[in-house]
Design a protein around this motif. Structure first.
Motif, mmCIF file in Angstrom:
data_model
loop_
_atom_site.group_PDB
_atom_site.id
_atom_site.type_symbol
_atom_site.label_atom_id
_atom_site.label_comp_id
_atom_site.label_asym_id
_atom_site.label_seq_id
_atom_site.Cartn_x
_atom_site.Cartn_y
_atom_site.Cartn_z
ATOM 1 N N PHE A 40 0.839 -1.204 0.000
ATOM 2 C CA PHE A 40 0.000 0.000 0.000
ATOM 3 C C PHE A 40 0.873 1.253 0.000
ATOM 4 C CE2 PHE A 40 -2.491 2.990 2.828
ATOM 5 C CZ PHE A 40 -3.333 3.439 1.831
ATOM 6 N N GLY A 90 2.567 1.994 -3.197
ATOM 7 C CA GLY A 90 1.594 2.539 -4.141
ATOM 8 C C GLY A 90 1.406 4.034 -3.913
ATOM 9 N N LEU A 91 1.334 4.415 -2.641
ATOM 10 C CA LEU A 91 1.209 5.834 -2.316
ATOM 11 C C LEU A 91 2.459 6.597 -2.743
ATOM 12 C CD1 LEU A 91 -0.409 5.606 1.234
ATOM 13 C CD2 LEU A 91 -1.531 6.056 -0.946
ATOM 14 N N ILE A 126 4.371 5.971 -5.304
ATOM 15 C CA ILE A 126 4.316 6.246 -6.742
ATOM 16 C C ILE A 126 3.307 7.357 -7.037
ATOM 17 C CG2 ILE A 126 3.660 5.246 -8.977
ATOM 18 C CD1 ILE A 126 6.423 4.442 -7.878
ATOM 19 N N HIS A 127 2.202 7.334 -6.280
ATOM 20 C CA HIS A 127 1.202 8.384 -6.449
ATOM 21 C C HIS A 127 1.826 9.747 -6.140
ATOM 22 C CE1 HIS A 127 -2.778 10.129 -6.596
ATOM 23 N NE2 HIS A 127 -2.516 10.755 -5.452
ATOM 24 N N ALA A 128 2.557 9.823 -5.031
ATOM 25 C CA ALA A 128 3.215 11.075 -4.658
ATOM 26 C C ALA A 128 4.217 11.496 -5.725
ATOM 27 C CB ALA A 128 3.899 10.917 -3.307
ATOM 28 N N ARG A 182 4.060 10.919 -8.863
ATOM 29 C CA ARG A 182 3.355 11.477 -10.025
ATOM 30 C C ARG A 182 2.849 12.871 -9.748
ATOM 31 N NH1 ARG A 182 0.296 6.365 -12.892
ATOM 32 N NH2 ARG A 182 2.223 5.453 -13.649
ATOM 33 N N LEU A 183 2.625 13.175 -8.467
ATOM 34 C CA LEU A 183 2.232 14.535 -8.125
ATOM 35 C C LEU A 183 3.451 15.450 -8.044
ATOM 36 C CD1 LEU A 183 -0.363 13.797 -5.295
ATOM 37 C CD2 LEU A 183 -0.846 14.493 -7.639
ATOM 38 N N LYS A 208 5.741 15.291 -5.712
ATOM 39 C CA LYS A 208 6.109 15.547 -4.326
ATOM 40 C C LYS A 208 7.232 14.610 -3.906
ATOM 41 C CE LYS A 208 1.589 17.229 -2.867
ATOM 42 N NZ LYS A 208 1.919 18.643 -2.922
ATOM 43 N N ALA A 216 7.393 13.550 0.000
ATOM 44 C CA ALA A 216 6.379 12.568 0.396
ATOM 45 C C ALA A 216 6.727 11.207 -0.185
ATOM 46 C CB ALA A 216 5.017 13.026 -0.090
ATOM 47 N N PHE A 238 7.276 7.712 1.828
ATOM 48 C CA PHE A 238 6.538 6.475 1.585
ATOM 49 C C PHE A 238 7.486 5.326 1.232
ATOM 50 C CE2 PHE A 238 2.640 9.153 0.683
ATOM 51 C CZ PHE A 238 1.942 8.684 1.782
ATOM 52 N N PHE A 243 9.428 3.511 -10.372
ATOM 53 C CA PHE A 243 8.197 2.864 -10.810
ATOM 54 C C PHE A 243 8.422 1.361 -10.998
ATOM 55 C CE2 PHE A 243 5.097 1.515 -14.000
ATOM 56 C CZ PHE A 243 3.938 1.929 -13.372
ATOM 57 N N GLU A 282 -4.453 14.716 -0.660
ATOM 58 C CA GLU A 282 -4.177 14.301 -2.040
ATOM 59 C C GLU A 282 -3.154 13.166 -2.094
ATOM 60 O OE1 GLU A 282 -2.361 17.487 -4.144
ATOM 61 O OE2 GLU A 282 -0.824 17.798 -2.630
ATOM 62 N N LEU A 283 -2.416 12.998 -0.993
ATOM 63 C CA LEU A 283 -1.431 11.909 -0.974
ATOM 64 C C LEU A 283 -2.092 10.544 -0.751
ATOM 65 C CD1 LEU A 283 1.475 13.529 1.041
ATOM 66 C CD2 LEU A 283 1.398 13.034 -1.384
ATOM 67 N N PRO A 294 -5.016 8.802 -2.249
ATOM 68 C CA PRO A 294 -6.142 8.710 -3.193
ATOM 69 C C PRO A 294 -7.119 7.632 -2.749
ATOM 70 C CG PRO A 294 -4.180 7.741 -4.121
ATOM 71 C CD PRO A 294 -3.761 8.397 -2.856
ATOM 72 N N GLN A 339 -6.739 3.882 -3.889
ATOM 73 C CA GLN A 339 -5.725 3.028 -3.285
ATOM 74 C C GLN A 339 -6.065 2.699 -1.839
ATOM 75 O OE1 GLN A 339 -1.732 3.801 -4.212
ATOM 76 N NE2 GLN A 339 -2.158 4.501 -6.265
ATOM 77 N N PHE A 391 -6.560 -1.026 -0.398
ATOM 78 C CA PHE A 391 -5.873 -1.585 0.763
ATOM 79 C C PHE A 391 -6.881 -2.159 1.753
ATOM 80 C CE2 PHE A 391 -3.646 -0.672 4.943
ATOM 81 C CZ PHE A 391 -2.847 -1.792 4.869
ATOM 82 N N PHE A 448 -2.837 -1.246 -7.933
ATOM 83 C CA PHE A 448 -1.526 -0.764 -7.524
ATOM 84 C C PHE A 448 -0.486 -0.775 -8.643
ATOM 85 C CE2 PHE A 448 -3.227 -2.188 -3.349
ATOM 86 C CZ PHE A 448 -3.225 -0.942 -2.740
ATOM 87 N N HIS A 492 -1.047 -0.647 -11.929
ATOM 88 C CA HIS A 492 -1.450 0.120 -13.106
ATOM 89 C C HIS A 492 -1.190 -0.667 -14.395
ATOM 90 C CE1 HIS A 492 -1.314 3.406 -10.201
ATOM 91 N NE2 HIS A 492 -0.056 3.102 -9.961
#
Lengths: 198, 306, 93, 648
Positions: A75, A78-79, A81-83, A85-86, A88, A91, A95, A172, C3-4, C6, C9, C13, C55, C57
């Motif tokens: 989890f 995953g966060l 990678i999300h960060a 892409r933003l 950041k 962050a 993670f 990634f 926003e961190l 989403p 996800q 989880f 997760f 993609h």
């Protein structure tokens, strides 16, 4: 190096796209690697010789801890990678670090588990069953260990070089690897431990 | 043209040898199982020859007709994508052949895995055949005798060979009675055979098992039931009993001649219990799973000697 | 901060924890082998699919056809190997 | 001196000592030669560190030809030993070592690199790419393969060769029955080479999926590229099985695990099972590229497009899946029930259908063609009938009940040689002749080439057809001798003569290379065969960047369309071209792998740990390295192009 800015950083160059695609193919090979281990495990499941059986040595507590740790780490990455892409970076680094700490926790429990097994007379050379059990778990554990050091080197690189197409790509791909290890663990958890204790 | 003649000559040579005066071992069956197999083999050879000849004929035809030296210099071969009908035939005909052969194959497989045809009602002779580097040990539990490197069998009765090994995987094969089956260390496999008439036959290990593999053979003597009974009685009168010590000596790697004993090694060194490959062993295979631990421990004691 | 995390996800989880809990039923409840193995098969494959889609993609690029074919082919070959081997070594021995 | 005792050969003979001396002298001669001609720098710069797919391909080719020689010598020794009854040429132990290494060398170290050569040399050119997807990974693949092959080949002079057959069944290959380090060599050398192969698989799937020339759809790829794609797909899913299997075998031999042990819950047949889970797809990994090459050759020299392109592709896709469904036909006689046997018998026969489709498509490609009998075409035309013969005997073997009689006999040996030699080897040699001018700028002599084909086929028929007969007569395989009473003598003598003729044919091939190097004309142009696909559209010799301008593709036969229908392939201006940098890392890392493998084989643990750390060090170095490749400037490209155009 042509950089396509309409795409996320990790996909932004031709080389990056090739690498991500190639890594998916590699994961296909990994599916087969673990499938072979599972195939063998099912053959050896009851070939316990003079050694203990799965039901005798499996314990739910460490297994459950390992599962939760690994799920959580999947989890958090995953966060991460999300960060990323933003954009950041900080962050993302947090993670990723949390992921590696969770991974380390997983390894700690696994080592504890192995020590217990060997203590209970279920060593690598006890029986077909124990050889296979330890090899299957060990292969997954080695993947996690390798992943830990890989992840560490990626964190260092992101820290040093910032988020570039190259480091984003590496991060990634590493996340794909880490999720895949989680998938493998789900099968180990279900078809080795739970099936064995059922 | 050379090609054509060479191929024709080849086919004739093969055909001549296959149907020649000295029949090949596998195609000269002396028992029902080998007969099933030999019939299958001959049938498939004929069907396959048909396919081979068809392909050869088409090939020779196109090569002769469409070679460049026969075409005019400005001939431009057409662009042909393919044709549904032609391709459907090319798929359909092989499928029909394969279905036919599959049915044959499955039918024969069930036949050779069961008591031989025509022998169903009779009580089978059970013989445990175990291999060690590089010998064969035959134990007759009911008759209470054991032989090394030769086996005498009554003709006209079903035989049940129980196979296992004291070492590498071997394969028990008497070509004229039927196909082979593996003998392995951790389980017993069953081979159903029968001899139609008395006679001397060749038997061997067909699976590579190390330095002494080539000489890993045994003699098979099929005899009438009366002769067989006489032989059993004779053995009981003349042979020495097999002891654990003697048996362990026999297990040492090497080659031995023929020898005969009363009693069997099964009494002190039983076959692995996990029983496989016999049509009637389905019920006890579940059981075998549970027996495993005990059988393994027993086996280990056997092996500590060797 | 929000926003961190989403929603997709976080839900993923949570769902995977629920699936784990369901799988644990086979340990805590007394049930037949068939029922147990069915639960495990269902939960394990749903979880795997979850990871793959949420997760990893897997379907986000133009290569998704090739990537999914690759994974499906791998799963097909893996299952054939496992069940074929079981057929030979356990069920038809 | 205990430490050094382990390196001694356990069963020495005059031949082995002679080989030791010969190998030693050759190595010294090569080293001295390179030093004398001051070629070390050239060798390092142009070959050892190269990431160019064409050069890597050529290195695969050289390795494959060397291994063909080694495996061929093994084969001749085997046939010579069996030529007469009760022959004393080889002892049992030596015979066992020779047939074990013959199998491993021919399959894994000859046929595999040979197809890798074609993948490397042909695929990027055929799809209009400038290199493979991961050039450096490609170099690692090659060097790992090469080190694995070298490691395997030193076994017979250091420590002893494997002697449990190329299948290396346990428990025979276990510590109880194979006491020398031979089986360690088997486990570890193949493991190292196998890792390289797996990476090749990933590399080429990515290349073919992602790097095709603009406009080239999947269903417009030339047939060889299709076959390469499918073959690599099988590699990716089959080789992990081998990896696990060899790891299990290694652990059994070195760490006393109980996988294949007798007792303690070990299962010796699991080795056989997993071996063939990998081993059967492996057969298709080899034969599919061969089919691809024949498709190119037949279509070129029948001067026609390939008949039934779609069904050709479909049949390969079906084969790729089915190749994983049939493995148990290698051990029908293990004692599993009739149900399991029936299942695998039917799936095995079903594979004959797509294979048959291919044969018919080739025949129909010849139909209405304008057939020219060049050497590559002659290989293809000998392949068709001989391979059909091998194929139908395969269907016979697939009938499980009858297989109880064929199994482990010379009939089986005849069958798989009958598919592998006319199938794979003919394709390799035909393809080599076909692509030779593209590689080196001159053709191999046609006259000598045709002699080679004819001798090969005559030798083949004499060597292997008799085995079908002796197999049915009860001659088991892998017997080092037989008595006169068996009656196997005359036919085995025929087989020996056949093998001798095949050896002459191989010698003729070598002579052809020598002869053509000296006398072949050099001004042959870019397209000496009047071929149809993109690889012939670029210059000979192929420049580093393959194509100055990316080709535009509209059909399966882009180049043919360009020649006949005026389709323009190369549109647009020359731009600067991005190329990868050379790197010494793949070579160095593979050398460390060699040391690691060697120390594992002989259980020298400190060295094993040090070299393992060295490998990890290389990976870390690579991860932190910044390497963005380099650009070839436009002026340089134009200069090269002008020069090559002039050289026509």
């Amino acid at each position: 190096m042509k950089i396509d800015h309409s795409l996320p950083l990790e996909y932004s160059t031709e080389e990056n796209r090739l690498k991500i695609f190639g890594f998916w193919i590699f994961l296909g090979a990994e599916i087969m690697l673990f499938a072979t281990l599972f195939t063998s495990y099912f053959v050896y499941e009851h070939r316990t010789g003079n050694g203990p059986s799965g039901a005798e040595i499996f314990e739910i507590t460490p297994v459950l801890m390992e599962t939760i740790l690994l799920l959580a780490s999947s989890f958090t990455i995953g966060l991460g990678i999300h960060a990323m892409r933003l954009g950041k970076q900080k962050a993302m680094m947090t993670f990723f670090s949390v992921t590696l700490v969770l991974g380390l926790g997983f390894l700690g429990f696994e080592i504890f588990e192995f020590v217990t097994y060997i203590h209970e007379g279920a060593g690598l050379s006890t029986s077909g069953f124990t050889s296979m059990l330890l090899t299957t778990l060990g292969t997954h554990g080695l993947h996690v260990t390798f992943g830990f050091f890989w992840g560490l080197s990626i964190i260092l690189q992101v820290k040093k070089r910032g988020l570039t197409p190259e480091t984003a790509n590496k991060s990634f791909i590493f996340s794909l690897y880490w999720h895949f290890l989680d998938v493998v663990w789900i099968f180990i958890f279900s078809f080795i431990y739970l099936k064995g204790m059922m | 043209m050379k090609l054509k003649w060479a191929l024709l000559a080849m086919i004739f040579t093969v055909a001549a040898v296959l149907s020649g005066c000295e029949p090949l071992l596998v195609l000269d069956p002396k028992g029902p199982q080998a007969k099933v197999q030999a019939d299958d083999i001959m049938l498939s050879i004929w069907i396959m020859s048909g396919i081979v000849i068809a392909v050869f004929a088409i090939l020779v035809f196109v090569l002769v007709k469409y070679r460049a030296s026969k075409q005019s210099a400005d001939y431009e071969p057409p662009h042909i994508e393919g044709n549904m009908l032609v391709e459907a035939i090319c798929i359909g005909v092989p499928i029909i052949i394969v279905i036919f052969l599959s049915v044959m194959s499955v039918k024969s497989n069930y036949e050779v895995e069961a008591t031989p045809k025509g022998y169903e009602g009779q009580e089978p002779v059970v013989i445990y055949a175990s291999s060690s580097n590089w010998k064969w040990h035959f134990s007759y539990p009911e008759e209470g005798i054991e032989t090394v490197n030769y086996v005498n069998i009554p003709a006209g009765r079903p035989l049940e060979f129980k196979l296992y090994s004291y070492g590498p995987i071997t394969s028990f094969w008497i070509p004229q009675l039927g196909g082979q089956k593996y003998a392995m260390a951790d389980m017993v496999t069953t081979l159903h055979l029968a001899a139609d008439e008395p006679g001397e036959l060749m038997g061997r290990n067909a699976n590579f098992s190390g330095a002494g593999f080539a000489e890993n053979t045994f003699d098979v003597q099929a005899m009438s039931q009366t002769d067989f009974d006489k032989w059993v009685k004779e053995v009981h009168d003349t042979a020495k009993p097999i002891t654990e010590e003697k048996f362990n000596e026999l297990l040492q790697p090497g080659h031995l001649g023929r020898s005969t004993y009363t009693g069997t090694h099964l009494e002190f060194s039983p076959a692995p219990e996990h029983n496989h490959g016999s049509a009637d062993s389905d019920k006890d295979s579940e059981e075998g799973e549970h027996h495993h631990e005990s059988s393994d421990s027993e086996k280990e004691t056997d092996h500590s000697h060797h | 901060m929000k926003e961190l995390f989403p929603i997709k996800q976080v839900m993923g989880f949570a769902f995977s924890l629920i699936l784990t809990a369901v799988a644990l039923l086979v340990y805590f409840l007394d049930m037949s082998f068939t029922a147990g193995i069915t639960i495990l098969l269902v939960t394990a494959f749903i979880q795997a699919g979850l990871q793959l889609v949420v997760f990893m993609h897997a379907g986000e690029t133009e290569d998704k056809g090739a990537i999914y074919s690759n994974v499906y082919f791998g799963i097909l070959v893996a299952l054939v190997t496992i069940f074929g081997t079981l057929l030979i070594f356990v069920w038809d021995m | 001196m205990d430490f050094f005792d382990r390196f001694a050969v356990p069963h020495p003979s005059f031949l082995i000592y002679a080989s030791m001396v010969a190998i030693g002298l050759t190595v010294i001669a090569v080293l001295v030669g390179i030093t004398y001609f001051k070629k070390w720098d050239y060798l390092w710069r142009e070959w050892l560190t190269t990431v160019d797919h064409k050069r890597i391909g050529i290195m695969y080719l050289i390795s494959a030809l060397l291994m063909l020689f080694r495996g061929g010598v093994d084969a001749i020794m085997l046939r010579a030993q069996l030529a007469i009854p009760d022959n004393k040429l080889l002892e049992s132990q030596h015979y066992n070592e020779v047939f074990s290494t013959h199998g491993v060398v021919m399959i894994l170290f000859m046929a595999m690199p040979f197809i890798m050569f074609f993948f490397n040399f042909v695929v990027p050119l055929q799809i209009g790419a400038r290199d493979v997807a991961f050039p450096r990974l490609n170099a690692i693949s090659f060097w790992l393969f090469f080190m694995g092959a070298m490691l395997f080949n030193i076994s017979f002079v250091i420590g002893g060769s494997p002697d449990a057959g190329w299948t290396s069944y346990f428990p025979l290959a276990g510590n109880d029955f194979s006491t020398s380090v031979g089986s360690n060599y088997y486990m570890i050398a193949i493991q190292i080479a196998g890792i390289g192969t797996l990476m090749t698989g990933i590399n080429f799937i990515t290349t073919i999926f992602k790097m095709r020339a603009p406009g080239m759809k999947l269903m417009q790829m030339p047939m060889f590229t299709w076959s390469a794609l499918i073959s690599n797909l099988i590699i990716v899913f089959a080789f992990p099985v081998l990896t696990v299997l060899l790891a299990m075998g290694t652990m059994d031999r070195l760490f006393d695990t109980k996988f294949f042990a007798i007792g303690d819950g070990g299962s010796d047949m699991l080795w056989a099972n997993l071996f063939w889970v990998w081993g059967h797809p492996e057969v298709y990994i080899l034969i599919l590229p061969a089919f691809g090459l024949f498709s190119e050759i037949i279509s070129t020299f029948a001067r026609r497009n390939l008949y039934g392109y779609k069904s050709m592709v479909a049949s390969m896709v079906v084969i790729s899946a089915f190749s994983f469904f049939v493995w148990a036909h290698h051990f029908f006689t293990m004692g599993q029930g009739a149900l399991a046997n029936s299942f695998f018998s039917i799936t095995t026969m079903a594979i004959a259908v797509p294979t048959g489709v291919k044969i018919f498509n080739w025949l129909f490609t010849l139909w209405k063609g304008k057939i020219e009998f060049t050497t590559p075409m002659l290989y293809a035309m000998h392949f068709l009938p001989l391979f059909t013969l091998g194929g139908v005997t395969g269907v016979m073997l697939a009938m499980s009940a009858a297989d109880y009689q064929y199994h482990n006999t010379m009939f089986l040996v005849a069958h798989f040689h009958n598919v592998i030699i006319p199938g794979v080897v003919y394709a390799m040699l035909g393809g080599l002749t076909y692509y030779w001018p593209k590689m080196f700028g001159f053709m191999l002599n046609e006259r000598i080439g045709k002699w080679t084909v004819w001798l090969m086929s005559i030798g083949f028929v004499l060597a292997f057809i008799p085995m079908y007969i002796t197999g049915l007569d009860g001659q088991a395989r892998r017997m080092y001798t037989y008595s006169e009473a068996t009656g196997f003598g005359p036919l085995n003598m025929v087989a020996f003569i056949g093998a001798g003729i095949m050896a002459i044919s191989f010698a003729l091939l070598v002579y052809n290379i020598y002869y053509s190097v000296r006398y072949s004309p050099r001004n042959i142009g870019n397209d000496p065969w009047n071929a149809r696909t993109l690889e012939w559209a670029t210059h000979t010799p192929v420049p580093e960047y393959n194509f100055a301008v990316m080709p535009q593709v509209k059909s399966t036969e882009a180049f043919w369309d360009a020649k006949k229908n005026g389709h323009e392939i190369f549109k647009g201006k020359i731009e600067k071209i991005h190329m990868p940098n050379s790197s010494g890392l793949p070579f160095i890392m593979s050398c460390i792998f060699f040391v690691f493998g060697f120390s594992m084989i002989f259980s020298i643990w400190p060295l094993a740990i040090i070299s393992l750390l060295g490998i990890l060090g290389c990976l870390v170095y690579r991860s932190f390295e910044k390497d963005h490749g380099h650009y070839i400037p436009v002026e340089e490209i134009e200069e090269t192009e002008t020069k090559l155009r002039g050289a026509k």
